[in-house]
Scaffold this motif. Structure first.
Motif, PDB file in Angstrom:
ATOM      1  N   GLU A 117      76.567  64.778   7.494  1.00  0.00           N
ATOM      2  CA  GLU A 117      76.290  64.453   8.714  1.00  0.00           C
ATOM      3  C   GLU A 117      76.076  62.791   8.827  1.00  0.00           C
ATOM      4  OE1 GLU A 117      77.016  66.144  11.442  1.00  0.00           O
ATOM      5  OE2 GLU A 117      77.152  68.006  10.268  1.00  0.00           O
ATOM      6  N   MET A 118      75.591  62.250   8.155  1.00  0.00           N
ATOM      7  CA  MET A 118      75.101  60.715   7.977  1.00  0.00           C
ATOM      8  C   MET A 118      76.705  59.870   8.034  1.00  0.00           C
ATOM      9  SD  MET A 118      72.216  59.811   8.644  1.00  0.00           S
ATOM     10  CE  MET A 118      72.343  58.007   8.156  1.00  0.00           C
ATOM     11  N   GLY A 119      77.445  60.571   6.958  1.00  0.00           N
ATOM     12  CA  GLY A 119      79.016  60.105   7.226  1.00  0.00           C
ATOM     13  C   GLY A 119      79.778  60.015   8.459  1.00  0.00           C
ATOM     14  N   GLU A 120      79.451  61.168   9.031  1.00  0.00           N
ATOM     15  CA  GLU A 120      80.099  61.361  10.461  1.00  0.00           C
ATOM     16  C   GLU A 120      79.589  60.521  11.350  1.00  0.00           C
ATOM     17  OE1 GLU A 120      80.024  65.518  11.710  1.00  0.00           O
ATOM     18  OE2 GLU A 120      80.819  66.236   9.750  1.00  0.00           O
ATOM     19  N   LEU A 121      78.287  60.250  11.547  1.00  0.00           N
ATOM     20  CA  LEU A 121      77.432  59.564  12.379  1.00  0.00           C
ATOM     21  C   LEU A 121      77.981  58.084  12.213  1.00  0.00           C
ATOM     22  CD1 LEU A 121      75.463  58.733  14.363  1.00  0.00           C
ATOM     23  CD2 LEU A 121      73.552  58.760  12.649  1.00  0.00           C
ATOM     24  N   SER A 122      77.939  57.519  10.697  1.00  0.00           N
ATOM     25  CA  SER A 122      78.469  56.304  10.366  1.00  0.00           C
ATOM     26  C   SER A 122      80.070  56.047  10.774  1.00  0.00           C
ATOM     27  CB  SER A 122      78.605  56.080   8.847  1.00  0.00           C
ATOM     28  OG  SER A 122      77.302  56.281   8.308  1.00  0.00           O
ATOM     29  N   GLU A 123      80.887  57.142  11.039  1.00  0.00           N
ATOM     30  CA  GLU A 123      82.262  56.928  11.236  1.00  0.00           C
ATOM     31  C   GLU A 123      82.243  56.529  12.819  1.00  0.00           C
ATOM     32  OE1 GLU A 123      84.380  60.594  10.455  1.00  0.00           O
ATOM     33  OE2 GLU A 123      84.778  60.020   8.666  1.00  0.00           O
ATOM     34  N   ILE A 124      81.391  56.823  13.330  1.00  0.00           N
ATOM     35  CA  ILE A 124      81.512  56.541  15.096  1.00  0.00           C
ATOM     36  C   ILE A 124      81.455  54.912  15.190  1.00  0.00           C
ATOM     37  CG2 ILE A 124      80.001  56.529  17.214  1.00  0.00           C
ATOM     38  CD1 ILE A 124      79.193  59.461  16.344  1.00  0.00           C
ATOM     39  N   PHE A 125      80.514  54.323  14.291  1.00  0.00           N
ATOM     40  CA  PHE A 125      80.362  52.546  14.380  1.00  0.00           C
ATOM     41  C   PHE A 125      81.150  51.899  13.369  1.00  0.00           C
ATOM     42  CE2 PHE A 125      76.396  54.639  15.593  1.00  0.00           C
ATOM     43  CZ  PHE A 125      75.825  53.853  16.702  1.00  0.00           C
ATOM     44  N   GLN A 126      81.964  52.790  12.599  1.00  0.00           N
ATOM     45  CA  GLN A 126      82.673  52.133  11.463  1.00  0.00           C
ATOM     46  C   GLN A 126      83.592  50.862  11.991  1.00  0.00           C
ATOM     47  OE1 GLN A 126      85.031  54.789   9.265  1.00  0.00           O
ATOM     48  NE2 GLN A 126      85.358  53.262   7.499  1.00  0.00           N
ATOM     49  N   TRP A 127      84.378  50.940  12.942  1.00  0.00           N
ATOM     50  CA  TRP A 127      85.126  49.935  13.373  1.00  0.00           C
ATOM     51  C   TRP A 127      84.977  49.274  14.665  1.00  0.00           C
ATOM     52  CZ3 TRP A 127      87.418  49.247   9.140  1.00  0.00           C
ATOM     53  CH2 TRP A 127      87.828  50.057   8.409  1.00  0.00           C
ATOM     54  N   LYS A 128      83.808  49.502  14.938  1.00  0.00           N
ATOM     55  CA  LYS A 128      83.232  48.725  16.533  1.00  0.00           C
ATOM     56  C   LYS A 128      82.497  47.441  16.380  1.00  0.00           C
ATOM     57  CE  LYS A 128      82.600  52.919  18.909  1.00  0.00           C
ATOM     58  NZ  LYS A 128      83.668  52.711  20.214  1.00  0.00           N
ATOM     59  N   GLY A 129      82.176  46.932  15.082  1.00  0.00           N
ATOM     60  CA  GLY A 129      81.540  45.734  14.950  1.00  0.00           C
ATOM     61  C   GLY A 129      80.088  45.794  15.328  1.00  0.00           C
ATOM     62  N   GLU A 130      79.554  44.735  15.763  1.00  0.00           N
ATOM     63  CA  GLU A 130      78.066  44.875  16.246  1.00  0.00           C
ATOM     64  C   GLU A 130      78.418  45.413  17.477  1.00  0.00           C
ATOM     65  OE1 GLU A 130      74.693  45.008  15.703  1.00  0.00           O
ATOM     66  OE2 GLU A 130      75.755  43.794  14.356  1.00  0.00           O
ATOM     67  N   VAL A 131      77.280  46.382  17.971  1.00  0.00           N
ATOM     68  CA  VAL A 131      77.054  46.997  19.018  1.00  0.00           C
ATOM     69  C   VAL A 131      76.050  46.651  19.613  1.00  0.00           C
ATOM     70  CG1 VAL A 131      76.744  49.388  19.962  1.00  0.00           C
ATOM     71  CG2 VAL A 131      78.521  49.149  17.988  1.00  0.00           C
ATOM     72  N   GLU A 132      75.943  46.392  21.074  1.00  0.00           N
ATOM     73  CA  GLU A 132      74.847  46.090  21.770  1.00  0.00           C
ATOM     74  C   GLU A 132      73.831  47.387  22.087  1.00  0.00           C
ATOM     75  OE1 GLU A 132      75.623  43.592  25.367  1.00  0.00           O
ATOM     76  OE2 GLU A 132      77.756  43.672  24.844  1.00  0.00           O
ATOM     77  N   ARG A 133      72.478  46.860  22.247  1.00  0.00           N
ATOM     78  CA  ARG A 133      71.395  47.834  22.443  1.00  0.00           C
ATOM     79  C   ARG A 133      72.035  48.620  23.678  1.00  0.00           C
ATOM     80  NH1 ARG A 133      66.417  47.591  19.946  1.00  0.00           N
ATOM     81  NH2 ARG A 133      66.307  45.781  18.582  1.00  0.00           N
ATOM     82  N   GLY A 134      71.912  49.904  23.923  1.00  0.00           N
ATOM     83  CA  GLY A 134      72.114  50.735  25.036  1.00  0.00           C
ATOM     84  C   GLY A 134      73.596  51.041  25.446  1.00  0.00           C
ATOM     85  N   LEU A 135      74.406  50.634  24.456  1.00  0.00           N
ATOM     86  CA  LEU A 135      75.940  50.723  24.321  1.00  0.00           C
ATOM     87  C   LEU A 135      76.571  50.635  25.476  1.00  0.00           C
ATOM     88  CD1 LEU A 135      75.404  54.164  22.480  1.00  0.00           C
ATOM     89  CD2 LEU A 135      75.598  51.889  21.459  1.00  0.00           C
ATOM     90  N   PRO A 136      76.444  49.467  26.128  1.00  0.00           N
ATOM     91  CA  PRO A 136      77.064  49.302  27.492  1.00  0.00           C
ATOM     92  C   PRO A 136      78.535  49.401  27.708  1.00  0.00           C
ATOM     93  CG  PRO A 136      76.249  47.133  26.827  1.00  0.00           C
ATOM     94  CD  PRO A 136      75.673  48.072  25.901  1.00  0.00           C
ATOM     95  N   ASN A 137      79.104  49.225  26.477  1.00  0.00           N
ATOM     96  CA  ASN A 137      80.530  49.190  26.555  1.00  0.00           C
ATOM     97  C   ASN A 137      81.214  50.500  26.311  1.00  0.00           C
ATOM     98  OD1 ASN A 137      80.830  46.228  27.730  1.00  0.00           O
ATOM     99  ND2 ASN A 137      80.520  45.729  25.451  1.00  0.00           N
TER     100      ASN A 137
END
Length: 114
Positions: free
Chosen positions: A44-64
Motif C-alpha cells: 500500500e505504501m508503494g501505491e501511495l508513493s505512485e500518486i506522488f511519483q511524477w508530480k515533483g514538489e507538491v504544495e501543502r493543501g494540494l491546491p493544483n
C-alpha cells in the motif's frame, strides 16, 4: 475534505475494532499474521508513493490537484493507516500509546532550543 460520517474525529480503537470485525466476518484472521500485514502495508505504501511519483514538489493543501486525485490519495492513505493499525494490533502494540511516548522522546531528543 470531509469524512464520510461527518464526525470530527475517529479513534484508533474504533478503527482497530472495525478492522477486527471486518476480518472476522470474512474469515481472514488466519492470514492476518504480522508478516503478511507488514507486506500488505509495504504494498500500500508503494501505491501511495505512485500518486506522488511524477508530480515533483507538491504544495501543502494540494491546491493544483483535481478532486478525483484527492479522493484517490485519501483512499491510499486510508489503506496505509488501516494496515498499520492491523499490524500493531496483531503485535499487541497500543499504537496510540506508543505514538504519544515517541512524541515525548522526540521532544527530549529535539528540544525547542535547537
Amino acid at each position: 475534505m470531509t469524512g464520510v460520517s461527518g464526525e470530527e474525529s475517529v479513534s484508533l480503537d474504533l478503527l482497530r475494532q472495525k478492522m477486527r470485525d471486518f476480518a472476522k466476518e470474512r474469515g481472514w484472521e488466519p492470514y492476518h499474521t504480522p508478516r503478511n500485514l507488514l507486506l500488505a502495508l509495504v504494498g500500500e505504501m508503494g501505491e501511495l508513493s505512485e500518486i506522488f511519483q511524477w508530480k515533483g514538489e507538491v504544495e501543502r493543501g494540494l491546491p493544483n490537484w483535481k478532486e478525483e486525485e484527492k479522493v484517490h490519495l485519501g483512499e491510499e492513505l486510508s489503506d496505509v493507516l488501516l494496515y498499520l493499525i492491523q499490524l500493531s494490533d496483531s503485535c499487541n502494540i497500543d499504537l496510540g500509546q506508543v505514538a504519544l511516548r515517541k512524541l515525548q522522546l522526540n521532544a527530549v531528543k529535539y528540544p525547542v532550543s535547537k
